[in-house]
Enzyme design. Structure first.
Site, PDB file in Angstrom:
ATOM      1  CE  LYS A 178      -4.196  -1.906   0.069  1.00  0.00           C
ATOM      2  NZ  LYS A 178      -4.931  -1.861  -0.920  1.00  0.00           N
ATOM      3  CE  LYS A 195      -4.664 -11.371  -4.746  1.00  0.00           C
ATOM      4  NZ  LYS A 195      -4.354 -12.724  -4.484  1.00  0.00           N
ATOM      5  CE  LYS A 228      -5.543 -16.572  -6.173  1.00  0.00           C
ATOM      6  NZ  LYS A 228      -5.888 -16.936  -4.689  1.00  0.00           N
TER       7      LYS A 228
END
Ligand code: TRP
Length: 343
Positions: A120, A205, A202
């Site tokens: 982040k 994601k 995936k």
């Protein structure tokens, strides 16, 4: 049999559901289906993690709709609010109280090293708030508030769970044995993993909305997305190994079509006669038929705000009954017991 009669002996499971983003097939087959199995044999506390979502400052206008949508989509997928406590995190004030207590057990240095936090810091350097830093502490409070022993989470959350165990252990060492150390719940070791339809990573994601099938997608959208899924010129020798993106189409077919249908296409693949266009057409049909009742149920529920509010209220009451016992015990151990309530 009454839920309450056997409730005492069942193991306690807690899981948080993100309130951002629409649910898709990756969530459905990877997580929700496990919730649905668990609701039969465990004392389940499933909640919408709306406080966690505040780290990115969502528009106040959107918050309620996000929470209601997630609740409706989970119920439409089979989660039964009669069997589990289904609630919003922010409706249980004991959670932030425990969060405050656990913050005293968490070290800034270890929080700064958490990979999800570092990510982040890289991706949103303009908003590295303290809530992001203490995200794992809030998550630990979510779990420990019910003194849960099992937490169904994906690989990406395992480190957060390890931190919850550390905070529990530190509390226990300082104040005496109180919190069980929660473990990862793996329903079956080979949980279903759905890939993105473009073959890149995936589905959970994927940032490619055209390669992700959402439970809110209508029939046409589903068909278009499936018809665009990645394929190739087909196998060149009998019984060839399947590329992962083809395996993924077969997996989706196995999950939604009749077994005979999947067998037919598997045989065609093995004998080099497969026509992916035909396979995708069939899969698109079957997938649309599979998603349709979930989408319709979810959208009907979402319109019934009174019903969703009643579900969340009942869920919050169940959650607070358990949470208040934990908070009372934690306060007492810490030494916060100055007067006797109602005396
Ligand atoms: N962090 C989890 C996620 O991103 C959501 C979550 C919040 C959670 N609190 C939790 C999961 C407690 C399990 C237990 O998916």
């Amino acid at each position: 049999m009454s839920h309450y009669l056997c409730g005492m002996s069942k193991e306690i499971v807690v899981s948080g559901i993100r309130s951002t983003g629409h649910l898709h097939l990756g969530n459905y087959f990877g997580a929700i289906q496990n919730y649905i199995k668990m609701q039969e044999g465990y004392d389940c506390y499933f909640f919408v993690a709306d406080y966690h979502s505040l780290t990115t400052h969502p528009d106040p206008k959107d918050l309620k709709q996000n929470v209601f949508r997630v609740v409706a989509e989970n119920i439409a997928s089979g989660l039964d609010p009669e069997k589990v406590a289904l609630y919003a995190q922010s409706d249980v004030p004991e959670i932030p109280e425990l969060y405050l207590m656990l913050n005293m057990m968490a070290y800034v240095g270890e929080l700064e090293k958490v990979p999800t936090f570092k990510e982040k810091v890289r991706s949103q350097p303009e908003n590295v708030n303290a809530g992001l830093l203490t995200y794992p502490v809030l998550m630990a409070a979510d779990i420990l508030i019910h003194r849960a022993v099992k937490v169904p989470v994906g690989k990406d959350q395992e480190q957060h769970l390890e931190m919850a165990r550390n905070f529990a252990h530190r509390f226990n060492t300082r104040y005496g044995e109180f919190f069980p150390e929660p473990q990862v719940f793996r329903f079956n070791a080979d949980a279903v993993k759905i890939m993105s339809l473009d073959g890149v990573g995936k589905m959970s994601k994927s940032e490619n909305v055209n390669a992700t099938i959402y439970l809110s997608d209508d029939d046409d959208t589903i068909k278009k997305k499936i018809m665009k899924a990645k394929t190739d010129a087909g196998p060149t020798e009998p019984n060839a190994e399947m590329p992962d993106y083809i395996q993924n189409l077969f997996l989706l077919m196995q999950l939604t079509s009749k077994p005979e249908t999947t067998d037919t296409f598997r045989n065609a693949f093995n004998s080099c006669n497969i026509r992916y266009g035909d396979m995708k057409k069939q899969l698109a049909e079957d997938m649309a038929a599979f998603v349709r009742p979930i989408r319709e149920h979810a959208s009907e529920l979402q319109k019934d705000e009174t019903k969703i509010r009643a579900i969340l209220k009942a869920g919050a009451e169940k959650a607070r009954a358990s949470a208040s016992i934990t908070i009372e015990g934690a306060r007492k151990r810490i030494g916060i017991n100055y007067y006797i309530p109602n005396a």
